[in-house]
Scaffold this motif. Structure first.
Motif, PDB file in Angstrom:
ATOM      1  N   PRO A 109      27.839   6.738  -3.516  1.00 49.80           N
ATOM      2  CA  PRO A 109      28.262   6.223  -2.215  1.00 49.80           C
ATOM      3  C   PRO A 109      27.104   5.915  -1.272  1.00 49.80           C
ATOM      4  N   SER A 147      30.747  -1.048  -1.477  1.00 50.23           N
ATOM      5  CA  SER A 147      31.088   0.331  -1.062  1.00 50.23           C
ATOM      6  C   SER A 147      29.893   1.275  -1.116  1.00 50.23           C
ATOM      7  N   ASN A 183      28.005   0.873   7.742  1.00 49.13           N
ATOM      8  CA  ASN A 183      27.573   1.542   6.521  1.00 49.13           C
ATOM      9  C   ASN A 183      26.076   1.882   6.533  1.00 49.13           C
TER      10      ASN A 183
END
Length: 184
Positions: A109, A147, A183
């Motif tokens: 991640p 992602s 992010n």
């Protein structure tokens, strides 16, 4: 302070602690043995370094999950600035995208960014930090689509010349605010 003696559920092994599994350095173990050792000891997470993965990101990510573990991060993006980085912006950004793709293939991640040192021909860290901000901002959407979060890692100022122009938490927060991507 938490006691991890009996409960390892919050721990992750950064494979750098094993000497990056290079022959003659550290444990020298293949990835499969590292995974087995983590599983046997109840260490559920692992952080790899890119040079250990090669073109096996998807395969290794699957092996990690089959062992009941999770990849919690990948170290690291290429140096975005400085004398130790790749020559030229295009090469840097191509390698940055490759690192993001590797993180996504692993199922990691987070991709750690050690920014790189002061850009040759500049004075001080200001111009270099602007380059870092521009390059991370450019890569952020690409990473988000896969992602992957991008984590800026400030290093001790002793590394400021060649490895990291990002040497304070304040500068890291300022970069995150300037980039303004969810992010990063």
């Amino acid at each position: 302070m938490r006691d991890f003696t009996a409960n390892h559920s919050a721990l992750a092994l950064n494979t750098a602690t094993l000497g990056h599994n290079l022959d003659g350095h550290g444990a020298g173990w293949p990835i499969e043995r590292v995974l087995d050792a983590c599983a046997e000891r109840g260490i559920p997470g692992i952080v790899f370094w890119r040079r250990e993965i090669g073109d096996r990101a998807v395969e290794i990510g699957e092996r990690v999950r089959a062992a009941g573990l999770s990849v919690v991060g990948l170290c690291r993006a290429p140096y975005l600035t400085g004398p130790m980085g790749l020559p030229g912006r295009a090469a840097i950004m191509d390698d940055f995208r490759a690192a993001i793709d590797m993180a996504a293939g692993l199922g990691a991640p987070v991709l750690t960014i050690v920014c790189g040192g002061v850009e040759p021909g500049t004075k001080g860290i200001g111009e270099s930090l602007k380059l870092v901000a521009d390059r991370v901002a450019e890569a952020a959407a690409y990473a988000a689509a896969r992602s992957v979060r991008l984590a800026l890692e400030p290093l001790h100022p002793v590394y400021g010349g060649d490895r990291s122009c990002l040497v304070t938490m304040r500068d890291a927060v300022d970069l995150c605010l300037a980039i303004d991507a969810s992010n990063v």
